[in-house]
Design an enzyme around this catalytic site. Structure first.
Site, mmCIF file in Angstrom:
data_model
loop_
_atom_site.group_PDB
_atom_site.id
_atom_site.type_symbol
_atom_site.label_atom_id
_atom_site.label_comp_id
_atom_site.label_asym_id
_atom_site.label_seq_id
_atom_site.Cartn_x
_atom_site.Cartn_y
_atom_site.Cartn_z
ATOM 1 N N HIS A 57 3.856 14.201 -5.876
ATOM 2 C CA HIS A 57 3.556 13.853 -7.260
ATOM 3 C C HIS A 57 3.786 15.131 -8.076
ATOM 4 O O HIS A 57 3.571 16.237 -7.561
ATOM 5 C CB HIS A 57 2.096 13.483 -7.467
ATOM 6 C CG HIS A 57 1.602 12.304 -6.692
ATOM 7 N ND1 HIS A 57 1.151 12.382 -5.404
ATOM 8 C CD2 HIS A 57 1.458 11.007 -7.053
ATOM 9 C CE1 HIS A 57 0.761 11.184 -4.998
ATOM 10 N NE2 HIS A 57 0.940 10.332 -5.978
ATOM 11 N N ASP A 60 0.948 17.510 -7.612
ATOM 12 C CA ASP A 60 0.750 18.086 -6.263
ATOM 13 C C ASP A 60 1.463 19.414 -6.158
ATOM 14 O O ASP A 60 0.993 20.341 -5.505
ATOM 15 C CB ASP A 60 1.390 17.223 -5.159
ATOM 16 C CG ASP A 60 0.832 15.831 -5.042
ATOM 17 O OD1 ASP A 60 -0.275 15.603 -5.523
ATOM 18 O OD2 ASP A 60 1.530 14.979 -4.440
ATOM 19 N N MET A 91 12.065 11.711 -2.201
ATOM 20 C CA MET A 91 11.339 10.879 -3.173
ATOM 21 C C MET A 91 10.402 11.744 -4.002
ATOM 22 O O MET A 91 9.841 12.720 -3.509
ATOM 23 C CB MET A 91 10.532 9.805 -2.410
ATOM 24 C CG MET A 91 9.672 8.898 -3.261
ATOM 25 S SD MET A 91 7.994 9.536 -3.570
ATOM 26 C CE MET A 91 7.041 8.622 -2.360
ATOM 27 N N GLU A 184 5.114 0.249 -6.435
ATOM 28 C CA GLU A 184 4.165 0.117 -5.320
ATOM 29 C C GLU A 184 2.954 -0.697 -5.753
ATOM 30 O O GLU A 184 2.213 -0.291 -6.644
ATOM 31 C CB GLU A 184 3.739 1.512 -4.854
ATOM 32 C CG GLU A 184 2.727 1.489 -3.725
ATOM 33 C CD GLU A 184 2.369 2.889 -3.243
ATOM 34 O OE1 GLU A 184 3.113 3.853 -3.565
ATOM 35 O OE2 GLU A 184 1.338 3.030 -2.574
ATOM 36 N N LYS A 186 -0.748 -2.749 -5.246
ATOM 37 C CA LYS A 186 -2.040 -2.622 -4.552
ATOM 38 C C LYS A 186 -2.988 -3.602 -5.232
ATOM 39 O O LYS A 186 -2.972 -3.704 -6.460
ATOM 40 C CB LYS A 186 -2.548 -1.180 -4.674
ATOM 41 C CG LYS A 186 -3.773 -0.874 -3.834
ATOM 42 C CD LYS A 186 -4.123 0.608 -3.933
ATOM 43 C CE LYS A 186 -5.274 0.959 -3.019
ATOM 44 N NZ LYS A 186 -5.654 2.381 -3.110
ATOM 45 N N GLU A 220 3.358 -0.941 0.866
ATOM 46 C CA GLU A 220 2.503 -0.101 1.723
ATOM 47 C C GLU A 220 1.702 -0.997 2.661
ATOM 48 O O GLU A 220 1.099 -1.983 2.224
ATOM 49 C CB GLU A 220 1.555 0.743 0.867
ATOM 50 C CG GLU A 220 0.519 1.470 1.721
ATOM 51 C CD GLU A 220 -0.258 2.543 1.009
ATOM 52 O OE1 GLU A 220 0.348 3.272 0.193
ATOM 53 O OE2 GLU A 220 -1.470 2.661 1.251
ATOM 54 N N HIS A 223 -1.897 -1.674 1.600
ATOM 55 C CA HIS A 223 -2.053 -2.468 0.381
ATOM 56 C C HIS A 223 -1.796 -3.951 0.628
ATOM 57 O O HIS A 223 -2.368 -4.788 -0.070
ATOM 58 C CB HIS A 223 -1.130 -1.945 -0.710
ATOM 59 C CG HIS A 223 -1.398 -0.522 -1.077
ATOM 60 N ND1 HIS A 223 -0.686 0.139 -2.036
ATOM 61 C CD2 HIS A 223 -2.326 0.368 -0.615
ATOM 62 C CE1 HIS A 223 -1.139 1.380 -2.154
ATOM 63 N NE2 HIS A 223 -2.131 1.542 -1.296
ATOM 64 N N ASP A 248 5.767 2.716 2.465
ATOM 65 C CA ASP A 248 4.616 3.566 2.763
ATOM 66 C C ASP A 248 3.961 3.045 4.040
ATOM 67 O O ASP A 248 3.353 1.958 4.050
ATOM 68 C CB ASP A 248 3.583 3.539 1.612
ATOM 69 C CG ASP A 248 3.942 4.535 0.500
ATOM 70 O OD1 ASP A 248 5.019 5.164 0.590
ATOM 71 O OD2 ASP A 248 3.146 4.675 -0.436
ATOM 72 N N ASP A 258 -9.065 0.925 0.813
ATOM 73 C CA ASP A 258 -7.823 1.512 1.304
ATOM 74 C C ASP A 258 -8.138 2.636 2.293
ATOM 75 O O ASP A 258 -8.671 3.670 1.912
ATOM 76 C CB ASP A 258 -7.081 2.082 0.084
ATOM 77 C CG ASP A 258 -5.698 2.575 0.404
ATOM 78 O OD1 ASP A 258 -5.150 2.201 1.444
ATOM 79 O OD2 ASP A 258 -5.157 3.331 -0.421
ATOM 80 N N ASP A 260 -5.951 4.161 4.674
ATOM 81 C CA ASP A 260 -4.905 5.175 4.930
ATOM 82 C C ASP A 260 -4.937 5.728 6.344
ATOM 83 O O ASP A 260 -4.801 6.942 6.556
ATOM 84 C CB ASP A 260 -5.026 6.339 3.920
ATOM 85 C CG ASP A 260 -4.608 5.925 2.523
ATOM 86 O OD1 ASP A 260 -3.752 5.035 2.394
ATOM 87 O OD2 ASP A 260 -5.145 6.490 1.547
ATOM 88 N N ASP A 290 2.210 7.351 4.300
ATOM 89 C CA ASP A 290 1.228 7.587 3.237
ATOM 90 C C ASP A 290 -0.154 7.379 3.844
ATOM 91 O O ASP A 290 -0.798 6.353 3.628
ATOM 92 C CB ASP A 290 1.464 6.621 2.066
ATOM 93 C CG ASP A 290 0.578 6.983 0.880
ATOM 94 O OD1 ASP A 290 -0.069 8.038 0.927
ATOM 95 O OD2 ASP A 290 0.522 6.196 -0.081
HETATM 96 C C1 GCO Z 1 -2.952 5.048 -2.898
HETATM 97 C C2 GCO Z 1 -1.456 5.031 -3.043
HETATM 98 C C3 GCO Z 1 -0.846 6.361 -3.319
HETATM 99 C C4 GCO Z 1 0.591 6.229 -3.766
HETATM 100 C C5 GCO Z 1 1.105 7.509 -4.304
HETATM 101 C C6 GCO Z 1 2.571 7.427 -4.669
HETATM 102 O O1 GCO Z 1 -3.482 4.020 -2.500
HETATM 103 O O2 GCO Z 1 -3.576 6.066 -3.189
HETATM 104 O O3 GCO Z 1 -0.944 4.503 -1.860
HETATM 105 O O4 GCO Z 1 -0.949 7.181 -2.192
HETATM 106 O O5 GCO Z 1 1.413 5.823 -2.717
HETATM 107 O O6 GCO Z 1 0.360 7.832 -5.418
HETATM 108 O O7 GCO Z 1 2.721 7.314 -5.984
HETATM 109 MN MN MN Z 2 1.079 4.515 -1.137
HETATM 110 MN MN MN Z 3 -2.524 3.514 -0.553
#
Ligand code: GCO
Ligand code: MN
Ligand code: MN
Length: 387
Positions: A57, A60, A91, A184, A186, A220, A223, A248, A258, A260, A290
């Protein structure tokens, strides 16, 4: 963990975000548990473990509000480290969720000044990504949603989102960047309800854009699995419509926040079908993770986490090869194929009248066993390592 078949190399096209291996383990109930890793150290870590690339990002890499000279210094240092290690930046993305200014959304916020700021921040992030040759620009609208539907009409939100995308596509063209935008989805978190909750919702929306050829999706795992959907089905639909621009990979127990989690660590069978799909169709994109290491991990544990994501992917890839080469599976697949004899084809008045007068032996058709139990058990035996 010594099998070299499962040792990742850059040819495997594995990528990680700075925010993934760099995640410090904070959650809504607890403080960070790991020190911040400087971005250039993350690049070296990724090179050491066999990854292909790193994604970021805007904030980041360059902390928000950095003076121009500081920005230039950071960018130059990061570029040099990427060049030294061979790590690519395929990306880039923009953070439109962390800063309080985005508490009511970014492109969909009611305040037009917030929407303008979101566009400015995104264009600057596109400039940054372009400096590194990024070809895909991900947009995750984490704050594009509501706690109360009293605040805004959904069609207005959709229209604002569309206007922003149209604007950004024009900017992409005017700068000659050649980005493909990957949206993306969610369903929720951090908003109670996020607009465009699934990948397939985005696929429908994309068709309404002025430059729809420039826009695809970034599904993702977590998601899609939060609301109990099949990630592989979403990915397959996106791919079939030429819209799978990025992915992702992580893992998730359905129905929860979420999580991850490390790729393949929860949904073994679904992850297998996903990898098998990507490999069977020879998808040419990045395999991006991700995900985050558990909060229990130190620096070595973060490497174990990242290595685990890639190794599990490669194990599933090998299992998919075995699946495709299994004689017992092939036999059943041949029977399935044999039942697909003559397609109806396109409509014509003649074909319709033939079809209307055709006789079907419904009972006989329904009596034939389809052997899917056996097919699935053969799949399970490959996954469980007995075949
Ligand atoms: C989340 C998202 C993020 C995005 C990222 C890319 O749930 O936090 O998955 O990780 O993928 O911000 O823009
Ligand atoms: Mn993501
Ligand atoms: Mn996510």
């Amino acid at each position: 963990m010594g099998n070299s078949t499962y040792t990742p190399t850059p040819e495997d096209k594995f990528t990680f975000g700075l925010w993934t291996v760099g995640n410090r383990g904070a959650d809504p109930f607890g403080a960070p548990v790991r020190d911040k890793i400087p971005p250039v150290h993350i690049v070296r870590l990724l090179a050491e473990i066999g990854a292909y690339g790193v994604n970021f990002h805007d904030d980041d890499l360059v902390p928000i509000d950095s003076p121009a000279a500081e920005r230039d210094r950071i960018v130059a240092e990061f570029k040099q480290t990427c060049a030294d290690t061979g790590i690519k930046v395929p990306m880039a993305t923009v953070n439109l969720f962390y800063e309080p200014v985005f508490r009511d959304g970014a492109f969909t916020a009611n305040d037009s000044e917030v929407r303008a700021y979101a566009l400015q921040k995104t264009m600057r992030a596109m400039n940054l990504g372009a400096e590194f040759g990024a070809g895909v620009f991900v947009l995750w609208g984490g704050r594009e949603g509501v706690e109360t539907d009293a605040c805004r009409s959904v069609p207005d939100a959709i229209k604002r989102f569309r206007d922003s995308l149209n604007y950004l596509c024009e900017y992409n063209i005017s700068q000659g960047y050649g980005y493909k935008f990957a949206l993306e989805a969610k369903p929720n978190e951090p908003r109670a309800d996020i607009y465009f909750p699934t990948t397939t919702a985005y696929l429908a929306f994309i068709e309404t854009l002025e430059h729809k050829e420039m826009v695809g999706v970034n599904p993702e795992v977590a998601h899609e699995q939060m609301p109990g959907l099949s990630m592989m089905h979403a990915v397959a639909q996106a791919w079939e419509s030429g819209k799978l621009f990025h992915i992702d990979l992580n893992d998730q127990y359905p129905g929860r926040y979420d999580q991850d989690l490390r790729f393949g660590s929860v949904s073994v069978k679904q992850s297998f079908w996903l990898v098998k799909f990507l490999e069977d169709v020879e998808w040419d994109g990045m395999r991006h993770f991700d995900a985050h290491a558990y909060r229990t991990e130190d620096h070595e544990g973060v490497k174990d986490f990242a290595r685990g994501c890639m190794r599990t992917y490669l194990i599933f890839k090998e299992k998919a090869r075995r699946w495709n080469e299994s004689a017992a599976i092939r036999e059943i697949l041949d029977e399935i194929a044999a039942s697909d004899k003559d397609a109806i084809g396109r409509f014509s008045p003649d074909s319709a009248s033939t079809l209307l007068s055709r006789t079907f032996d419904r009972q006989a058709i329904a009596k034939r066993g389809l052997k899917y139990e056996k097919l699935d058990q053969l799949t399970m035996e490959i996954l469980l390592g007995v075949d």
